[in-house]
Design a protein around this motif. Structure first.
Motif, short mmCIF file in Angstrom:
data_model
loop_
_atom_site.label_atom_id
_atom_site.label_comp_id
_atom_site.label_asym_id
_atom_site.label_seq_id
_atom_site.Cartn_x
_atom_site.Cartn_y
_atom_site.Cartn_z
N PRO A 20 -0.22 -20.31 -2.31
CA PRO A 20 0.09 -19.29 -3.06
C PRO A 20 1.39 -18.51 -2.82
O PRO A 20 1.83 -19.11 -1.61
CB PRO A 20 -1.10 -18.21 -2.94
N ALA A 21 1.94 -17.71 -3.63
CA ALA A 21 3.12 -17.17 -2.90
C ALA A 21 3.01 -15.66 -2.71
O ALA A 21 2.22 -14.94 -3.42
CB ALA A 21 3.88 -17.14 -4.48
N PHE A 22 3.70 -15.33 -1.64
CA PHE A 22 3.80 -13.85 -0.90
C PHE A 22 5.30 -13.52 -0.75
O PHE A 22 6.17 -14.45 -0.60
CB PHE A 22 2.80 -13.52 -0.16
N ALA A 23 5.37 -12.51 -0.01
CA ALA A 23 6.82 -12.12 0.57
C ALA A 23 6.79 -12.05 2.06
O ALA A 23 6.04 -11.28 2.77
CB ALA A 23 7.09 -10.55 0.13
N GLN A 24 7.88 -12.74 2.86
CA GLN A 24 7.92 -12.67 4.52
C GLN A 24 6.51 -12.27 4.81
O GLN A 24 6.63 -11.41 5.73
CB GLN A 24 9.07 -11.69 4.83
N ILE A 56 5.94 -18.10 3.73
CA ILE A 56 5.93 -17.31 2.53
C ILE A 56 6.86 -16.13 2.58
O ILE A 56 6.95 -15.52 3.44
CB ILE A 56 4.40 -16.95 2.30
N SER A 57 7.83 -16.26 1.62
CA SER A 57 8.52 -15.21 1.27
C SER A 57 8.57 -14.62 -0.12
O SER A 57 8.73 -15.20 -1.29
CB SER A 57 9.81 -15.37 1.67
N PHE A 58 7.67 -13.46 -0.36
CA PHE A 58 7.49 -12.94 -1.62
C PHE A 58 7.49 -11.58 -1.98
O PHE A 58 6.76 -10.68 -1.27
CB PHE A 58 5.99 -13.70 -2.00
N ASP A 59 8.05 -11.10 -2.99
CA ASP A 59 7.96 -9.73 -3.39
C ASP A 59 7.48 -9.75 -4.56
O ASP A 59 7.91 -10.17 -5.64
CB ASP A 59 9.23 -9.17 -3.11
N PRO A 60 6.24 -9.04 -4.68
CA PRO A 60 5.48 -8.77 -6.15
C PRO A 60 6.36 -8.15 -7.17
O PRO A 60 6.17 -8.50 -8.27
CB PRO A 60 4.43 -7.94 -5.88
N LYS A 61 7.37 -7.47 -6.83
CA LYS A 61 8.19 -6.81 -7.81
C LYS A 61 9.64 -7.64 -8.25
O LYS A 61 10.03 -7.63 -9.41
CB LYS A 61 9.00 -5.54 -7.16
#
Length: 189
Positions: A20-24, A56-61
């Motif tokens: 999956p994807a997420f942010a730092q 993983i580097s991901f910003d939900p916005k």
């Protein structure tokens, strides 16, 4: 029968690639797992990878700006059966001596609903690469975000189960990869 359990190992590597994807963020290994299910003579056989790494580097916005990469140690596939686990790293299955890592690199992340994402990318196992799209669901509890999902691969597309094991009447071609990744540092969904 033991050899046919190797197909699940292939699935597992795919699973790893489909993470999956997420942010730092940081993955919490003790709360995370990459597993797989194959079918041997119609019976589901489950396995998992013991050793893998995710960046993983991901910003939900701004999901479209996110990046996900995975590296899995192909020799770490386990079914919990010593005889089978000894066969999985061998040439017909993962050939871990020549191809020690399976990888996934995202090429795009798209929001598909609240807490739902499609992570597109390139999965490489045993020197063979395929484009895959991995559905990911994110749920938050406190400071932890859990990403889950399942996707299917065809083991023979990645040369998993060569020679006598290419016959899909014993070990099915389809393998399901499952993942549960606990991640810290993700912004509010």
């Amino acid at each position: 029968m033991t050899r046919s359990l190797f197909v699940p190992a292939l699935l597992a590597s795919s699973l790893l690639a489909a993470a999956p994807a997420f942010a730092q963020q940081k993955v919490v290994p003790a709360q995370s797992e990459i597993s797989f299910t194959s079918h041997q003579m119609g019976v589901p056989v489950d396995g998992k990878f013991r050793t893998w790494d995710a960046q993983i580097s991901f910003d939900p916005k701004k999901p479209e700006a996110g990046k996900v990469s995975f590296s899995i140690d192909t020799g770490s596939a386990t079914f919990g059966v010593p005889e089978t686990d000894a066969e999985v790293p061998k040439a017909p299955w993962f050939n871990a001596a020549k191809f020690p890592k399976a990888t996934f690199q995202s090429t795009a992340i798209k929001a598909t609903g609240k807490g739902q994402y499609a992570v597109s990318g390139q999965l490489t196992v045993k020197g063979a690469s395929q484009a895959v799209v991995v559905p990911v669901t994110l749920k938050q509890t406190g400071a932890t975000t859990v990403a889950t999902g399942t996707f299917a691969i065809k083991r023979l597309d990645f040369k998993i189960g060569e020679g006598e094991w290419a016959d899909t009447s014993t070990v099915a071609n389809n393998v399901e990869v499952h993942f549960k990744l606990a991640v810290t540092g993700v912004g509010a969904l």
